[in-house]
Design a protein around this motif. Structure first.
Motif, PDB file in Angstrom:
ATOM      1  N   ASN A   1       0.801  -1.218   0.000  1.00  0.00           N
ATOM      2  CA  ASN A   1       0.000   0.000   0.000  1.00  0.00           C
ATOM      3  C   ASN A   1       0.835   1.269   0.000  1.00  0.00           C
ATOM      4  O   ASN A   1       0.544   2.214  -0.727  1.00  0.00           O
ATOM      5  N   SER A   2       1.900   1.322   0.808  1.00  0.00           N
ATOM      6  CA  SER A   2       2.674   2.561   0.970  1.00  0.00           C
ATOM      7  C   SER A   2       3.758   2.708  -0.095  1.00  0.00           C
ATOM      8  O   SER A   2       4.812   3.285   0.159  1.00  0.00           O
TER       9      SER A   2
ATOM     10  N   GLY B   1      -5.889  -3.387   4.314  1.00  0.00           N
ATOM     11  CA  GLY B   1      -7.041  -2.846   5.028  1.00  0.00           C
ATOM     12  C   GLY B   1      -8.373  -3.440   4.628  1.00  0.00           C
ATOM     13  O   GLY B   1      -9.404  -3.087   5.205  1.00  0.00           O
TER      14      GLY B   1
ATOM     15  N   GLN C   1     -10.355   3.861   8.585  1.00  0.00           N
ATOM     16  CA  GLN C   1      -8.934   4.053   8.288  1.00  0.00           C
ATOM     17  C   GLN C   1      -8.693   5.439   7.698  1.00  0.00           C
ATOM     18  O   GLN C   1      -9.408   5.879   6.801  1.00  0.00           O
TER      19      GLN C   1
ATOM     20  N   TYR D   1      -5.907   7.969   5.880  1.00  0.00           N
ATOM     21  CA  TYR D   1      -4.669   8.013   5.102  1.00  0.00           C
ATOM     22  C   TYR D   1      -4.390   9.462   4.689  1.00  0.00           C
ATOM     23  O   TYR D   1      -5.317  10.262   4.502  1.00  0.00           O
TER      24      TYR D   1
ATOM     25  N   LYS E   1      -0.296   6.657  -0.377  1.00  0.00           N
ATOM     26  CA  LYS E   1      -1.199   6.779   0.776  1.00  0.00           C
ATOM     27  C   LYS E   1      -0.447   6.295   2.006  1.00  0.00           C
ATOM     28  O   LYS E   1       0.063   5.174   2.018  1.00  0.00           O
ATOM     29  N   GLN E   2      -0.407   7.140   3.023  1.00  0.00           N
ATOM     30  CA  GLN E   2       0.251   6.777   4.273  1.00  0.00           C
ATOM     31  C   GLN E   2      -0.805   6.629   5.363  1.00  0.00           C
ATOM     32  O   GLN E   2      -1.547   7.556   5.650  1.00  0.00           O
ATOM     33  N   LEU E   3      -0.875   5.434   5.949  1.00  0.00           N
ATOM     34  CA  LEU E   3      -1.836   5.211   7.034  1.00  0.00           C
ATOM     35  C   LEU E   3      -1.387   5.997   8.264  1.00  0.00           C
ATOM     36  O   LEU E   3      -0.291   5.795   8.773  1.00  0.00           O
TER      37      LEU E   3
ATOM     38  N   PHE F   1      -6.386   4.752  12.615  1.00  0.00           N
ATOM     39  CA  PHE F   1      -7.493   3.820  12.419  1.00  0.00           C
ATOM     40  C   PHE F   1      -8.152   3.573  13.764  1.00  0.00           C
ATOM     41  O   PHE F   1      -7.533   3.737  14.818  1.00  0.00           O
TER      42      PHE F   1
ATOM     43  N   SER G   1     -10.924   0.604   3.487  1.00  0.00           N
ATOM     44  CA  SER G   1      -9.640  -0.036   3.167  1.00  0.00           C
ATOM     45  C   SER G   1      -8.798   0.997   2.436  1.00  0.00           C
ATOM     46  O   SER G   1      -9.257   2.112   2.162  1.00  0.00           O
ATOM     47  N   SER G   2      -7.574   0.627   2.083  1.00  0.00           N
ATOM     48  CA  SER G   2      -6.715   1.561   1.368  1.00  0.00           C
ATOM     49  C   SER G   2      -7.236   1.872  -0.032  1.00  0.00           C
ATOM     50  O   SER G   2      -6.887   2.912  -0.609  1.00  0.00           O
TER      51      SER G   2
ATOM     52  N   SER H   1       1.505   7.334  15.583  1.00  0.00           N
ATOM     53  CA  SER H   1       0.064   7.059  15.699  1.00  0.00           C
ATOM     54  C   SER H   1      -0.680   8.330  16.067  1.00  0.00           C
ATOM     55  O   SER H   1      -0.137   9.212  16.723  1.00  0.00           O
TER      56      SER H   1
END
Length: 360
Positions: free
Chosen positions: A190-191, A218, A262, A264, A277-279, A282, A327-328, A352
């Motif tokens: 994802n990232s 996600g 979530q 991002y 996309k950076q999480l 969540f 989800s992402s 976080s």
């Protein structure tokens, strides 16, 4: 006591001195209350309502196995296929484990051959994947009515699986990894850094359906549906400040459930390439039918810190995109904000965000 027996077994060269000879014997000795999916289903519906057939071992077919499976499937109203691998350091049929790598990222060939025959019979199939790895299962996913990734669910795993199958529990898990379709897609995550104008593009494969993962980071479904709405967020935030993001989440389905919301962020233009996309946050939210809750994230801009060309860990000013979704890839809400002020060096990054859930 268990550890002493394990040591005795590992240190014994003679078969007669071993406490147990197979993984199955190990479970029977040390976890006598551990049950299989078959046993739990029999307890739930009665033995006369559950047909069972073992079609293959891990690496080879069983004589008459597929015919036995086909006979059971033809008599069944619904098929529950328990598939996957075996995790072990010493078992010759292990597909993965400590010091055991596997070039195959999917199910072993005998299971796929068995499932080809099962799907030909046109019965509704629920496939349960039990494995410590994120197995690639495009064929199974395409032909199954539902797929449940159960990972290695331990002693009470069978009860948990059947609770989901019967609807006693509503699934709410989300994938912590990206699951690919084919080996050639690796690495896919994802990232990733952007290579194309469209951030949803992954690669230039000849077959365009290979441009996306089987299941994105996600991802995870529920027996109910959730509505995301009323997104509010700060239009600007200083490099040393915090971004406030708020939204409302409503259960618009027919049963109670839990959703993992979530958050991002994407840095649109930066001095070095940044993830598409950076999480950054969540939260799990439990909702009754028609219930709505407000979710408020507070994101410290130190989460957006990265190492620049001089290898300083910095937060840069610039335009950012914010995404909120299930989800992402399943993005429900999005917007744009701007980080303002001077570029700052950050000694310690934040990993976080803070989050608050409020009743409506």
């Amino acid at each position: 006591m268990i550890m002493n027996m394990l040591r005795q077994n590992l240190n014994s060269d003679e078969s007669s001195n071993k406490v147990y000879k197979t993984n199955e014997e190990f479970v029977q000795i040390f976890y006598p209350d551990c049950t299989s999916v078959k046993e739990v289903l029999e307890g739930e519906f009665g033995k006369d309502q559950v047909l069972h057939a073992n079609g293959c071992s891990m690496f080879k077919a069983i004589d008459g196995g597929i015919e036995s499976v086909k006979s059971a499937v033809q008599q069944a109203d619904i098929v529950i296929a328990v598939l996957g691998g075996k995790e072990s350091m010493i078992d010759p049929e292990a597909t993965c484990g400590e010091n055991k790598d596997n070039i195959n990222i999917g199910l072993e060939k005998p299971q796929l051959e068995m499932m080809e025959e099962v799907f030909k019979l046109n019965k509704p199939v629920i496939s349960i994947i039990i494995d410590g790895r994120p197995l690639s299962t495009p064929f199974i996913s395409e032909h199954s009515k539902a797929v449940l990734y159960s990972w290695l669910p331990a002693q009470s795993g069978a009860e948990a699986i059947v609770n989901i199958l019967t609807g006693r529990k509503n699934p709410s898990g989300k994938l912590p990894v990206t699951i690919v379709k084919e080996t050639g897609q690796i690495p896919m995550y994802n990232s990733r850094l952007p290579l194309y104008v469209d951030i949803n593009e992954w690669a230039e494969y000849i077959k365009t359906n290979q441009n996306a993962p089987l299941y994105p980071f996600g991802h995870g479904l529920s027996y109910t549906q959730f509505e995301y709405c009323d997104l509010e967020y700060d239009g600007t935030v200083r490099t040393d400040g915090e971004l406030n993001v708020e939204l409302k989440l409503r259960n618009v389905g027919q049963i109670a459930g839990e959703e993992v919301v979530q958050l991002y962020i994407r840095d649109k233009v930066s001095s070095v390439a940044r993830p598409v996309k950076q999480l950054v946050g969540f939260v799990r939210v439990a909702l009754d039918v028609n219930e709505t809750k407000k979710i408020a994230f507070k994101v410290n801009m130190k989460q957006m810190a990265f190492h620049d060309l001089n290898m300083n860990q910095v937060v840069e000013p610039g335009k950012m995109e914010v995404f909120i979704g299930a989800s992402s890839q399943d993005i429900r809400l999005k917007g744009v904000f701007e980080i303002i002020g001077e570029k700052i060096i950050v000694e310690r990054k934040t990993f976080s965000s803070k989050v608050k859930i409020s009743e409506m």
